[in-house]
Design an enzyme around this catalytic site. Sequence first.
Site, PDB file in Angstrom:
ATOM      1  N   ARG A  51      39.762  43.988  38.966  1.00 42.25           N
ATOM      2  CA  ARG A  51      39.253  44.922  37.957  1.00 42.25           C
ATOM      3  C   ARG A  51      37.791  44.609  37.668  1.00 42.25           C
ATOM      4  NH1 ARG A  51      44.476  44.024  35.729  1.00 42.25           N
ATOM      5  NH2 ARG A  51      45.735  45.901  35.783  1.00 42.25           N
TER       6      ARG A  51
ATOM      7  N   ASP B  49      50.669  47.100  29.759  1.00 44.67           N
ATOM      8  CA  ASP B  49      51.162  45.798  30.208  1.00 44.67           C
ATOM      9  C   ASP B  49      52.544  45.523  29.612  1.00 44.67           C
ATOM     10  OD1 ASP B  49      48.814  45.375  31.648  1.00 44.67           O
ATOM     11  OD2 ASP B  49      47.799  44.463  29.937  1.00 44.67           O
TER      12      ASP B  49
ATOM     13  N   ARG C  81      55.236  47.625  31.316  1.00 46.00           N
ATOM     14  CA  ARG C  81      55.629  47.045  32.611  1.00 46.00           C
ATOM     15  C   ARG C  81      56.598  45.882  32.379  1.00 46.00           C
ATOM     16  NH1 ARG C  81      49.544  47.627  35.031  1.00 46.00           N
ATOM     17  NH2 ARG C  81      49.896  49.656  35.994  1.00 46.00           N
TER      18      ARG C  81
ATOM     19  N   HIS D 229      43.009  42.717  29.645  1.00 49.74           N
ATOM     20  CA  HIS D 229      43.787  43.453  30.648  1.00 49.74           C
ATOM     21  C   HIS D 229      43.434  42.894  32.017  1.00 49.74           C
ATOM     22  CE1 HIS D 229      46.094  46.636  32.309  1.00 49.74           C
ATOM     23  NE2 HIS D 229      45.085  47.357  32.763  1.00 49.74           N
TER      24      HIS D 229
END
Length: 308
Positions: A88, A148, A151, A175
């Site tokens: 990221r 998150d 998930r 994140h």
Amino acid sequence: MNKITVVGAGHVGATTAQRLAEKELAREIVLVDILEGTPQGKALDQWQSGPVEGFDTRIIGANDYGPAKGSDLFVVTAGIPRKPGMSRDDLVKTNAGIVQSVAAEIKKVAPKAMIIVVSNPLDVMCYVAKKVTGFPRERVMGMAGILDTARFRTFLAQAIGVSVDDIQAMVLGGHGDSMVPLISYTTVSGIPITQFIKQSALDPIVERTRKGGGEIVSLLKTGSAYYAPSSGAVQMVEAIVKDKKRLLPCAAWLEGEFGMKDVFVGVPCLLGAGGVERIVEIELSAEEKAALVKSADAVRETMSVVEL
Ligand code: APR
């Protein structure tokens, strides 16, 4: 709410716009993108799903911010998505430039608006949006923790064999790989998760959650996740529009909470009509606290790459 603008009419942005319309969270939704015709075409197509889906929300596409004038809320999804093998953070410079220009436009056309950032690297893009607009922290926040956590809840529900509805959890931190799932607060309808699953089975689930975004990137090959990310963004919008006072993990600008300041990181936030109305300083174990500090340090490191 009168008007919500979604910036970026790509996978995340278009899916967000459609979900917002289906829930009638605004009278008007504006979809803005630099690609000529794309936001207009997608918006028209989405608007035409209204009679079948049963919503009266008008969706308008544009390449400029004229139609976005006076929006109450912006969801920022503009940027390039992650490619396989890309972290990221690799995205940081390109997306920082994009979010910088988007934030400047928002400030011009809607100085009182709230901003929910989805572009990655999330926490740093929140910082760019806050710095450029100068908006107070109540009005600039990021969506990552809900994703998150979703998930984590999905994997736990499957492993235990219970409904996802009955898994309560909260994943804090930045994140990225340093995210912090709070095991001690994870329950099945209020009963500690450790009564349902052994530590040895929990560890791989935590690991899979940490790498959840990457797992999808490597499957898709040409982009990153968007169904669950857009669900997360819409949940935040709904909490604000309906003044629900939901307690959700969101990226927020810390001003001393958890012993940290001047950094965006995922923390428990009370979301209502005022945006981030409160950051709730829950008790953390020494280990969790250390992990949160470490995660914030990782965010700061990426922040240092950004020149504003
Ligand atoms: N202004 C408006 N839109 C822009 C700009 C800009 N300055 N720059 C790029 N865009 C648009 C692109 O034209 C594209 O349509 O942003 C859109 C991004 O869409 P996708 O490439 O489909 O990416 P998506 O999967 O939606 O991800 C967007 O969200 O989850 C994060 O990591 C992800 O940062 C990425 C962002």
